[in-house]
Design a protein around this motif. Structure first.
Motif, PDB file in Angstrom:
ATOM      1  N   GLY A  24     -22.519  15.376  -7.833  1.00 13.31           N
ATOM      2  CA  GLY A  24     -22.516  16.804  -8.135  1.00 13.31           C
ATOM      3  C   GLY A  24     -23.347  17.125  -9.361  1.00 13.31           C
ATOM      4  N   ALA A  25     -23.204  16.305 -10.399  1.00 13.59           N
ATOM      5  CA  ALA A  25     -23.995  16.519 -11.620  1.00 13.59           C
ATOM      6  C   ALA A  25     -25.480  16.365 -11.330  1.00 13.59           C
ATOM      7  CB  ALA A  25     -23.552  15.545 -12.705  1.00 13.59           C
ATOM      8  N   GLY A  26     -25.816  15.384 -10.517  1.00 14.58           N
ATOM      9  CA  GLY A  26     -27.222  15.204 -10.144  1.00 14.58           C
ATOM     10  C   GLY A  26     -27.749  16.396  -9.360  1.00 14.58           C
ATOM     11  N   CYS A  27     -26.936  16.914  -8.468  1.00 14.58           N
ATOM     12  CA  CYS A  27     -27.337  18.095  -7.692  1.00 14.58           C
ATOM     13  C   CYS A  27     -27.540  19.303  -8.604  1.00 14.58           C
ATOM     14  CB  CYS A  27     -26.289  18.404  -6.634  1.00 14.58           C
ATOM     15  SG  CYS A  27     -26.266  17.244  -5.269  1.00 14.58           S
ATOM     16  N   ILE A  28     -26.658  19.442  -9.596  1.00 16.91           N
ATOM     17  CA  ILE A  28     -26.798  20.562 -10.539  1.00 16.91           C
ATOM     18  C   ILE A  28     -28.095  20.413 -11.323  1.00 16.91           C
ATOM     19  CG2 ILE A  28     -25.838  21.566 -12.659  1.00 16.91           C
ATOM     20  CD1 ILE A  28     -23.045  20.963 -11.417  1.00 16.91           C
ATOM     21  N   LEU A  29     -28.405  19.201 -11.755  1.00 13.07           N
ATOM     22  CA  LEU A  29     -29.665  18.987 -12.490  1.00 13.07           C
ATOM     23  C   LEU A  29     -30.880  19.319 -11.629  1.00 13.07           C
ATOM     24  CD1 LEU A  29     -28.869  15.668 -14.408  1.00 13.07           C
ATOM     25  CD2 LEU A  29     -29.130  17.971 -15.368  1.00 13.07           C
ATOM     26  N   ALA A  66     -18.448  13.234  -8.576  1.00 11.12           N
ATOM     27  CA  ALA A  66     -18.803  14.013  -9.767  1.00 11.12           C
ATOM     28  C   ALA A  66     -20.226  13.698 -10.222  1.00 11.12           C
ATOM     29  CB  ALA A  66     -17.811  13.739 -10.894  1.00 11.12           C
ATOM     30  N   MET A  67     -20.609  12.431 -10.139  1.00 12.85           N
ATOM     31  CA  MET A  67     -21.976  12.050 -10.526  1.00 12.85           C
ATOM     32  C   MET A  67     -22.995  12.651  -9.566  1.00 12.85           C
ATOM     33  SD  MET A  67     -21.332   8.121 -11.730  1.00 12.85           S
ATOM     34  CE  MET A  67     -23.015   7.804 -12.222  1.00 12.85           C
ATOM     35  N   ALA A 119     -22.017  19.972  -1.731  1.00 16.41           N
ATOM     36  CA  ALA A 119     -20.858  19.900  -2.625  1.00 16.41           C
ATOM     37  C   ALA A 119     -19.596  20.408  -1.924  1.00 16.41           C
ATOM     38  CB  ALA A 119     -21.127  20.704  -3.894  1.00 16.41           C
TER      39      ALA A 119
END
Length: 146
Positions: free
Chosen positions: A134-139, A131-132, A104
């Motif tokens: 990043g969101a996947g990495c957070i999940l 952003a997508m 990120a």
């Protein structure tokens, strides 16, 4: 006989591995900038500006020295990036969290440096994709546990 319970040691709000991973990602982005400057036309203009600044004639030697310096900085940033990344992996709670943070940081720094150094346009679709990701990495990181 008294039983003693271990006392919790207060931790700072930011763990050392996070700083190491973010810095590693930033050096990875700098590595890319210097790699591009080693072969890019911007370097020719920069070398000519340096020659003019020091009152020298613009020559291929000045340009080659400038490109050589960019190559050296490329290698140096790569070495620093790997050193910081491996320290972050050692200090971090999981390799997934360290890798996500590093990636990120790298994405964001790459976009910002591209806009600043090379005047590249980073469109809305790129930011949406980032952003997508990043969101996947957070999940994925959330699945790893706290």
């Amino acid at each position: 006989m008294s039983t003693s319970t271990p006392q919790s040691i207060p931790q700072s709000s930011t763990s050392p591995w996070i700083i190491l991973a973010i810095t590693s990602g930033a050096f990875a982005a700098l590595n890319g900038v210097f790699a591009k400057l080693t072969t890019d036309n911007h370097t020719t203009a920069f070398a000519q500006s340096l020659a003019h600044l020091f009152g020298l004639d613009s020559s291929p030697v000045i340009e080659m020295l400038t490109r050589g310096a960019c190559l050296g900085l490329n290698v140096l940033c790569n070495v620093i990036m790997w050193a910081l990344f491996t320290r972050a992996l050692t200090a971090g709670p999981s390799t997934v969290k360290v890798s996500i943070t590093n990636t990120a940081s790298n994405f964001l720094a790459t976009a910002l440096l591209g806009m600043i150094v090379f005047q590249e346009a980073v469109g809305g679709l790129w930011w949406l994709g980032a952003a997508m990701m990043g969101a996947g990495c957070i999940l994925v990181g959330m699945r790893e546990g706290a």
